[in-house]
Every structure is written in structure tokens, then in C-alpha cells.
Scaffold this motif. Structure first.
Motif, mmCIF file in Angstrom:
data_model
loop_
_atom_site.group_PDB
_atom_site.id
_atom_site.type_symbol
_atom_site.label_atom_id
_atom_site.label_comp_id
_atom_site.label_asym_id
_atom_site.label_seq_id
_atom_site.Cartn_x
_atom_site.Cartn_y
_atom_site.Cartn_z
ATOM 1 N N ALA A 167 -3.538 2.507 6.980
ATOM 2 C CA ALA A 167 -2.837 1.158 6.728
ATOM 3 C C ALA A 167 -2.628 0.598 7.875
ATOM 4 O O ALA A 167 -2.328 -0.322 8.004
ATOM 5 N N GLN A 168 -2.235 1.181 8.791
ATOM 6 C CA GLN A 168 -1.596 1.451 10.718
ATOM 7 C C GLN A 168 -2.744 0.119 10.526
ATOM 8 O O GLN A 168 -2.732 -1.397 11.983
ATOM 9 N N LYS A 169 -4.076 0.214 10.504
ATOM 10 C CA LYS A 169 -5.784 0.041 11.227
ATOM 11 C C LYS A 169 -5.955 -1.711 10.914
ATOM 12 O O LYS A 169 -5.995 -2.954 11.236
ATOM 13 N N CYS A 170 -5.279 -1.695 9.246
ATOM 14 C CA CYS A 170 -5.403 -3.454 8.725
ATOM 15 C C CYS A 170 -4.085 -4.416 8.662
ATOM 16 O O CYS A 170 -4.083 -4.573 7.856
ATOM 17 N N ARG A 171 -3.497 -3.570 9.383
ATOM 18 C CA ARG A 171 -2.275 -4.158 9.588
ATOM 19 C C ARG A 171 -0.982 -4.789 8.746
ATOM 20 O O ARG A 171 -0.262 -5.489 8.461
ATOM 21 N N TYR A 172 -1.255 -2.808 7.787
ATOM 22 C CA TYR A 172 -0.069 -2.506 7.018
ATOM 23 C C TYR A 172 1.089 -2.417 7.366
ATOM 24 O O TYR A 172 0.908 -1.287 7.841
ATOM 25 N N ASP A 173 2.299 -2.526 7.588
ATOM 26 C CA ASP A 173 2.670 -2.230 8.395
ATOM 27 C C ASP A 173 4.539 -1.182 7.903
ATOM 28 O O ASP A 173 4.497 -1.385 6.213
ATOM 29 N N PHE A 174 4.441 -0.569 8.331
ATOM 30 C CA PHE A 174 5.366 0.473 7.567
ATOM 31 C C PHE A 174 6.975 0.092 7.201
ATOM 32 O O PHE A 174 7.150 -0.898 8.039
ATOM 33 N N ASP A 175 7.040 0.515 5.589
ATOM 34 C CA ASP A 175 7.886 -0.337 5.364
ATOM 35 C C ASP A 175 9.276 0.528 4.726
ATOM 36 O O ASP A 175 10.350 0.548 5.822
ATOM 37 N N SER A 176 8.733 1.425 4.183
ATOM 38 C CA SER A 176 10.150 2.507 3.920
ATOM 39 C C SER A 176 9.097 3.971 3.270
ATOM 40 O O SER A 176 8.086 3.802 2.761
ATOM 41 N N ILE A 177 10.759 4.649 3.533
ATOM 42 C CA ILE A 177 9.847 6.104 2.674
ATOM 43 C C ILE A 177 10.480 5.811 1.137
ATOM 44 O O ILE A 177 10.875 5.803 0.613
ATOM 45 N N SER A 205 1.930 10.928 -11.042
ATOM 46 C CA SER A 205 1.281 9.880 -9.740
ATOM 47 C C SER A 205 1.516 10.628 -8.528
ATOM 48 O O SER A 205 0.830 10.841 -7.802
ATOM 49 N N PHE A 206 2.712 10.433 -7.657
ATOM 50 C CA PHE A 206 3.765 10.486 -6.629
ATOM 51 C C PHE A 206 3.945 11.658 -6.734
ATOM 52 O O PHE A 206 5.259 11.762 -6.441
ATOM 53 N N PRO A 207 3.444 13.316 -6.299
ATOM 54 C CA PRO A 207 3.761 14.337 -6.743
ATOM 55 C C PRO A 207 5.161 14.519 -5.279
ATOM 56 O O PRO A 207 6.268 15.134 -4.777
ATOM 57 N N ARG A 208 4.807 14.179 -4.138
ATOM 58 C CA ARG A 208 5.756 14.177 -3.102
ATOM 59 C C ARG A 208 6.235 13.162 -2.404
ATOM 60 O O ARG A 208 5.914 12.244 -3.084
ATOM 61 N N ASN A 209 7.441 12.754 -1.559
ATOM 62 C CA ASN A 209 7.808 11.283 -0.990
ATOM 63 C C ASN A 209 6.157 10.354 -0.470
ATOM 64 O O ASN A 209 5.249 10.884 0.082
ATOM 65 N N LEU A 237 0.913 -1.068 -0.387
ATOM 66 C CA LEU A 237 0.044 -0.449 -0.005
ATOM 67 C C LEU A 237 0.809 1.366 0.072
ATOM 68 O O LEU A 237 2.424 1.144 0.635
ATOM 69 N N LEU A 238 0.250 1.359 -0.785
ATOM 70 C CA LEU A 238 1.670 3.247 -0.600
ATOM 71 C C LEU A 238 0.283 4.431 -1.130
ATOM 72 O O LEU A 238 -0.387 4.816 -1.285
ATOM 73 N N HIS A 239 0.938 5.630 -0.317
ATOM 74 C CA HIS A 239 0.582 6.413 0.042
ATOM 75 C C HIS A 239 1.378 8.078 0.248
ATOM 76 O O HIS A 239 2.590 7.795 0.537
ATOM 77 N N GLN A 240 1.064 9.307 -0.655
ATOM 78 C CA GLN A 240 1.472 10.496 0.471
ATOM 79 C C GLN A 240 2.181 10.420 1.632
ATOM 80 O O GLN A 240 1.996 10.533 2.556
ATOM 81 N N VAL A 241 3.406 11.075 1.618
ATOM 82 C CA VAL A 241 3.968 11.405 2.965
ATOM 83 C C VAL A 241 3.291 12.049 3.912
ATOM 84 O O VAL A 241 2.996 12.055 4.825
ATOM 85 N N ASP A 242 2.552 12.379 3.987
ATOM 86 C CA ASP A 242 1.670 13.399 3.779
ATOM 87 C C ASP A 242 -0.036 13.314 4.177
ATOM 88 O O ASP A 242 -0.472 14.195 4.675
ATOM 89 N N ASN A 243 -0.577 12.151 3.677
ATOM 90 C CA ASN A 243 -1.506 11.505 2.912
ATOM 91 C C ASN A 243 -1.775 10.522 4.986
ATOM 92 O O ASN A 243 -1.805 9.253 4.897
ATOM 93 N N LEU A 244 -1.715 11.410 6.057
ATOM 94 C CA LEU A 244 -1.750 10.840 7.406
ATOM 95 C C LEU A 244 -3.121 9.815 7.512
ATOM 96 O O LEU A 244 -2.786 9.499 8.727
ATOM 97 N N ALA A 245 -4.412 10.355 6.654
ATOM 98 C CA ALA A 245 -5.376 9.122 6.830
ATOM 99 C C ALA A 245 -5.374 8.028 6.503
ATOM 100 O O ALA A 245 -5.763 7.293 7.458
#
Length: 164
Positions: free
Chosen positions: A133-143, A150-154, A120-128
Motif C-alpha cells: 500500500a505504501q509503495k503504491c501511494r495509498y496513504d494510511f487512513d485509520s485502524i 472476513s476480517f477476524p482482526r483489526n 485498500l484494507l488489510h489486517q493490521v498484522d499483514n505487514l507485506a
């Protein structure tokens, strides 16, 4: 095609337009978007689901979101998930419930074909999206570095494995 008018309406949301990689501004865009979903199903590599909420007295529910499994390739150990939620449905648990349903379906359907993890990928500033992702047990992997357009920000990469 029955969802095109609702898709256009939902796409007017500024927040959705900020995070989505494609927007639907008119009937032509809507038809093109729906046809792309249909082609993905026909090819067996992209599975998009409209998320509908029951409406009293209505045969068809109200469009409240979309959830997607993409990059499904036989023997490939990973695929990608994505989702969006309509403005009027945010904050009610729609995204976590539908992402969890998609995750279960994906592993049930494709694990025997080699699927081991979902990303699952999302822009770093998309806190929601990070919270979903965290609620659904998708572990943070990397920036991830920005990849315009498509992804103008990190971005954040989250991973969910079959063993979770």
C-alpha cells in the motif's frame, strides 16, 4: 475457467489462506470463484484480473496473483481494491506492479463517472500488504475494528486519491 487448476494449487498456500476472505479447495470452489468474477464484470461493479507471468514455450502464462476493483457504483466517489500474490511470486514486486496498474486503470476508466478515491484494507498484522500500500501511494487512513468472519482482526484502511 482455464485458471481453476492453478487457482486450487495457489490456494494451498497457508499464508494466502490466512489473509484471503475466500479459499479455493477443489474444482467446484474454483468454478464458483471464476463465475463470481464473471458476474462482477457483467454487472459492471467488480473487476477481477488474473495476474499471469510469461512462461517460455507456453501460450498461457503462469498464475502469479489476482488484483481486483470492487464496489464500483456510478456516481459513488470511492471503490475498493484488493489483491493477492502466489507464494512462488512473492518478493519480486508482483503486487506493487499490478496494484499500480489497476489503480491507473480504475482512475482512467471511472474518474469521469465520479471515482475520486480507492480504498485498500488489510489486517493490521499483514505487514507485506502494508508495504505494498505504501509503495503504491495509498496513504494510511485509520485502524478499523475487526469484522469477522472476513476480517477476524483489526485492519488498516489506506486511501489513494486521484490527485496523487
Amino acid at each position: 475457467m482455464a485458471d481453476v487448476a492453478a487457482l486450487i494449487e495457489v490456494s494451498r498456500d497457508r499464508a494466502l489462506r490466512q489473509w484471503a476472505s475466500s479459499v479455493v479447495d477443489n474444482d467446484t470452489d474454483g468454478a464458483r470463484w471464476v463465475q463470481a468474477q464473471q458476474r462482477g464484470w457483467a454487472a459492471g461493479n467488480r473487476f477481477g484480473f488474473a495476474v499471469l507471468e510469461e512462461q517460455p514455450g507456453s501460450v498461457r502464462g503462469q498464475l502469479v496473483g489476482n488484483v481486483l476493483l470492487k464496489e464500483v457504483i456510478s456516481g459513488k466517489p470511492e471503490a475498493e481494491v484488493g489483491y493477492w500474490t502466489a507464494a512462488h511470486a512473492r518478493g519480486r514486486g508482483v503486487a506493487p506492479r499490478t496494484l499500480e496498474a489497476l489503480t491507473s486503470w480504475a482512475f482512467d476508466t471511472f474518474e469521469a463517472d465520479g471515482l475520486e478515491r480507492l480504498k485498500l484494507l488489510h489486517q493490521v498484522d499483514n505487514l507485506a500488504s502494508c508495504r505494498v500500500a505504501q509503495k503504491c501511494r495509498y496513504d494510511f487512513d485509520s485502524i478499523l475494528p475487526a469484522a469477522p468472519p472476513s476480517f477476524p482482526r483489526n485492519g488498516h484502511l489506506h486511501i489513494r486519491r486521484t490527485s496523487v
